[in-house]
Design a protein around this motif. Structure first.
Motif, PDB file in Angstrom:
ATOM      1  N   LEU A   1      47.103 -36.974 -35.220  1.00 35.36           N
ATOM      2  CA  LEU A   1      45.721 -37.211 -34.796  1.00 35.36           C
ATOM      3  C   LEU A   1      45.458 -36.584 -33.432  1.00 35.36           C
ATOM      4  O   LEU A   1      44.367 -36.036 -33.187  1.00 35.36           O
ATOM      5  N   ALA A   2      46.437 -36.648 -32.536  1.00 28.14           N
ATOM      6  CA  ALA A   2      46.284 -36.046 -31.211  1.00 28.14           C
ATOM      7  C   ALA A   2      46.134 -34.526 -31.316  1.00 28.14           C
ATOM      8  O   ALA A   2      45.339 -33.915 -30.586  1.00 28.14           O
ATOM      9  N   ILE A   3      46.894 -33.907 -32.230  1.00 30.09           N
ATOM     10  CA  ILE A   3      46.779 -32.459 -32.438  1.00 30.09           C
ATOM     11  C   ILE A   3      45.388 -32.106 -32.953  1.00 30.09           C
ATOM     12  O   ILE A   3      44.744 -31.157 -32.478  1.00 30.09           O
ATOM     13  N   LEU A   4      44.904 -32.878 -33.920  1.00 30.01           N
ATOM     14  CA  LEU A   4      43.556 -32.656 -34.442  1.00 30.01           C
ATOM     15  C   LEU A   4      42.509 -32.809 -33.341  1.00 30.01           C
ATOM     16  O   LEU A   4      41.578 -32.007 -33.240  1.00 30.01           O
ATOM     17  N   ALA A   5      42.666 -33.836 -32.521  1.00 32.20           N
ATOM     18  CA  ALA A   5      41.713 -34.087 -31.441  1.00 32.20           C
ATOM     19  C   ALA A   5      41.720 -32.948 -30.422  1.00 32.20           C
ATOM     20  O   ALA A   5      40.665 -32.554 -29.904  1.00 32.20           O
ATOM     21  N   ALA A   6      42.909 -32.416 -30.118  1.00 29.35           N
ATOM     22  CA  ALA A   6      43.017 -31.328 -29.144  1.00 29.35           C
ATOM     23  C   ALA A   6      42.315 -30.074 -29.651  1.00 29.35           C
ATOM     24  O   ALA A   6      41.578 -29.408 -28.908  1.00 29.35           O
ATOM     25  N   TRP A   7      42.540 -29.725 -30.924  1.00 27.65           N
ATOM     26  CA  TRP A   7      41.864 -28.572 -31.513  1.00 27.65           C
ATOM     27  C   TRP A   7      40.351 -28.772 -31.524  1.00 27.65           C
ATOM     28  O   TRP A   7      39.580 -27.842 -31.252  1.00 27.65           O
ATOM     29  N   THR A   8      39.932 -29.988 -31.835  1.00 25.67           N
ATOM     30  CA  THR A   8      38.495 -30.282 -31.893  1.00 25.67           C
ATOM     31  C   THR A   8      37.859 -30.175 -30.517  1.00 25.67           C
ATOM     32  O   THR A   8      36.766 -29.606 -30.361  1.00 25.67           O
ATOM     33  N   ALA A   9      38.530 -30.715 -29.508  1.00 22.15           N
ATOM     34  CA  ALA A   9      38.018 -30.630 -28.143  1.00 22.15           C
ATOM     35  C   ALA A   9      37.906 -29.172 -27.691  1.00 22.15           C
ATOM     36  O   ALA A   9      36.924 -28.780 -27.039  1.00 22.15           O
ATOM     37  N   ALA A  10      38.897 -28.360 -28.061  1.00 25.29           N
ATOM     38  CA  ALA A  10      38.863 -26.944 -27.699  1.00 25.29           C
ATOM     39  C   ALA A  10      37.708 -26.222 -28.380  1.00 25.29           C
ATOM     40  O   ALA A  10      37.018 -25.394 -27.765  1.00 25.29           O
ATOM     41  N   ALA A  11      37.485 -26.532 -29.662  1.00 26.40           N
ATOM     42  CA  ALA A  11      36.388 -25.894 -30.398  1.00 26.40           C
ATOM     43  C   ALA A  11      35.038 -26.297 -29.830  1.00 26.40           C
ATOM     44  O   ALA A  11      34.129 -25.468 -29.689  1.00 26.40           O
ATOM     45  N   MET A  12      34.874 -27.574 -29.502  1.00 25.75           N
ATOM     46  CA  MET A  12      33.616 -28.042 -28.925  1.00 25.75           C
ATOM     47  C   MET A  12      33.396 -27.420 -27.544  1.00 25.75           C
ATOM     48  O   MET A  12      32.261 -27.038 -27.193  1.00 25.75           O
ATOM     49  N   TRP A  13      34.443 -27.322 -26.744  1.00 24.05           N
ATOM     50  CA  TRP A  13      34.328 -26.675 -25.437  1.00 24.05           C
ATOM     51  C   TRP A  13      33.903 -25.224 -25.613  1.00 24.05           C
ATOM     52  O   TRP A  13      33.025 -24.729 -24.888  1.00 24.05           O
ATOM     53  N   GLY A  14      34.509 -24.536 -26.576  1.00 26.51           N
ATOM     54  CA  GLY A  14      34.134 -23.151 -26.830  1.00 26.51           C
ATOM     55  C   GLY A  14      32.690 -23.025 -27.279  1.00 26.51           C
ATOM     56  O   GLY A  14      31.962 -22.127 -26.837  1.00 26.51           O
ATOM     57  N   GLY A  15      32.247 -23.932 -28.174  1.00 27.38           N
ATOM     58  CA  GLY A  15      30.872 -23.894 -28.647  1.00 27.38           C
ATOM     59  C   GLY A  15      29.879 -24.129 -27.529  1.00 27.38           C
ATOM     60  O   GLY A  15      28.862 -23.422 -27.417  1.00 27.38           O
ATOM     61  N   ILE A  16      30.141 -25.115 -26.674  1.00 27.59           N
ATOM     62  CA  ILE A  16      29.242 -25.417 -25.560  1.00 27.59           C
ATOM     63  C   ILE A  16      29.223 -24.261 -24.561  1.00 27.59           C
ATOM     64  O   ILE A  16      28.165 -23.886 -24.033  1.00 27.59           O
ATOM     65  N   THR A  17      30.383 -23.668 -24.304  1.00 27.18           N
ATOM     66  CA  THR A  17      30.464 -22.545 -23.366  1.00 27.18           C
ATOM     67  C   THR A  17      29.648 -21.358 -23.857  1.00 27.18           C
ATOM     68  O   THR A  17      28.899 -20.735 -23.088  1.00 27.18           O
ATOM     69  N   VAL A  18      29.764 -21.038 -25.142  1.00 28.75           N
ATOM     70  CA  VAL A  18      28.993 -19.924 -25.708  1.00 28.75           C
ATOM     71  C   VAL A  18      27.502 -20.228 -25.652  1.00 28.75           C
ATOM     72  O   VAL A  18      26.690 -19.363 -25.299  1.00 28.75           O
ATOM     73  N   LEU A  19      27.120 -21.447 -25.970  1.00 26.09           N
ATOM     74  CA  LEU A  19      25.703 -21.824 -25.924  1.00 26.09           C
ATOM     75  C   LEU A  19      25.138 -21.701 -24.510  1.00 26.09           C
ATOM     76  O   LEU A  19      23.975 -21.344 -24.334  1.00 26.09           O
ATOM     77  N   ARG A  20      25.938 -21.995 -23.517  1.00 25.66           N
ATOM     78  CA  ARG A  20      25.446 -21.941 -22.130  1.00 25.66           C
ATOM     79  C   ARG A  20      25.350 -20.517 -21.596  1.00 25.66           C
ATOM     80  O   ARG A  20      24.583 -20.259 -20.663  1.00 25.66           O
ATOM     81  N   HIS A  21      26.111 -19.587 -22.174  1.00 26.05           N
ATOM     82  CA  HIS A  21      26.141 -18.236 -21.642  1.00 26.05           C
ATOM     83  C   HIS A  21      25.395 -17.225 -22.503  1.00 26.05           C
ATOM     84  O   HIS A  21      25.223 -16.081 -22.072  1.00 26.05           O
ATOM     85  N   ARG A  22      24.976 -17.634 -23.695  1.00 30.48           N
ATOM     86  CA  ARG A  22      24.236 -16.710 -24.551  1.00 30.48           C
ATOM     87  C   ARG A  22      22.914 -17.338 -24.946  1.00 30.48           C
ATOM     88  O   ARG A  22      22.882 -18.465 -25.413  1.00 30.48           O
ATOM     89  N   ASP A  23      21.846 -16.580 -24.784  1.00 31.97           N
ATOM     90  CA  ASP A  23      20.529 -17.096 -25.146  1.00 31.97           C
ATOM     91  C   ASP A  23      20.432 -17.194 -26.664  1.00 31.97           C
ATOM     92  O   ASP A  23      20.996 -16.394 -27.413  1.00 31.97           O
ATOM     93  N   ALA A  24      19.689 -18.190 -27.142  1.00 30.72           N
ATOM     94  CA  ALA A  24      19.520 -18.373 -28.590  1.00 30.72           C
ATOM     95  C   ALA A  24      18.767 -17.223 -29.196  1.00 30.72           C
ATOM     96  O   ALA A  24      18.909 -16.960 -30.379  1.00 30.72           O
TER      97      ALA A  24
END
Length: 269
Positions: free
Chosen positions: A246-269
């Protein structure tokens, strides 16, 4: 299977007082006002029923056919349901993917970001709604698969209430966490086809390729992938306990969400 931002959902978001509460209300309304949600959940249910019927019949056949040398014997009925997730999970993941990529396909992402300017809040609201819907849906899918497999297995099926409840809850948890992970990937890629392809390669193809290698390093890498951790979480027979999976799944999920938020903040829709 596209999605549009409903004016009604935006009015609900405004009436809810804005902030995270308003974002959650808007995402909830949008999810349940598009047909793809209902088709996706119905499709997942039909698929798991069909797969569990086939897998149960194959189990009975392998136990009764004299030509089969390695017989599975009596199996846990709920294991049939969890074993079908390799295919069913992609139908469920499509729902999470469309929550973000569908808005890019229709252009309604512009309206969404106008109403919810903080990118992190918007994606977090989508993730929370996805998890809130997919967790109970996954539990019901696990129970449905167990129910249809039981009469087919007959004497070759072992029904234990504790196993049924545990496996159903783990199914819901696995699908919910994986859906949030793939939602983050969808926010980075912004394309339904690209995200589905990435999900298939990363969740299905890559773990199989690495697991079939002769390199210990590659085998260890395979054990650290989210789908492998999910399989260990469901089956409880991996090289590490369920809590680590579960910790491995959570770590991958946190990384994916961080990546998604980072891309959203740096690229206009």
């Amino acid at each position: 299977m596209t999605t549009k931002t409903s004016p009604v959902s935006m009015e609900i978001g405004r009436a809810s007082g804005g902030g995270m509460q308003g974002a959650l209300a808007a995402e909830w309304t949008k999810l349940w006002t598009i047909r793809s949600t209902y088709w996706g959940l119905a499709g997942a249910l039909m698929l798991i029923i069909g797969l569990c019927l086939i897998m149960a019949q194959v189990t009975v056949s392998n136990n009764t056919d004299e030509r089969v040398q390695e017989r599975p014997g009596v199996v846990s009925v709920s294991d049939i349901a969890t074993g079908s997730l390799d295919m069913v999970q992609f139908v469920v993941l499509a729902l999470a993917i469309l929550m973000i990529t569908g808005e890019y396909a229709t252009g309604s992402i512009h309206a969404t970001l106008q109403w919810i300017p903080p990118r992190g809040r918007m994606l977090s609201a989508k993730a929370a709604i996805a998890a809130a819907v997919i967790f109970p849906s996954g539990v019901l899918l696990g129970l449905a698969g167990t129910v249809v497999a039981y009469p087919v297995l007959g004497k070759w099926g072992r029904l234990d209430l504790g196993d049924v409840v545990h496996d159903a809850l783990m199914t819901g948890l696995y699908l919910a966490v994986l859906s949030v992970l793939i939602l983050g990937v969808g926010a980075m890629l912004r394309s339904t086809a690209a995200t589905l392809t990435t999900a298939f390669l990363f969740i299905m193809v890559l773990p199989v390729m690495l697991a079939n290698s002769r390199s210990e390093l590659l085998l260890n890498i395979a054990d650290g992938l989210p789908s492998t951790a999910g399989r260990y979480l469901l089956n409880g027979d991996g090289p590490y306990p369920a809590a680590v999976a579960l910790a491995i799944l959570a770590a991958w999920t946190a990384a994916a969400m961080w990546g998604g938020i980072t891309v959203l903040r740096h690229r206009d829709a």
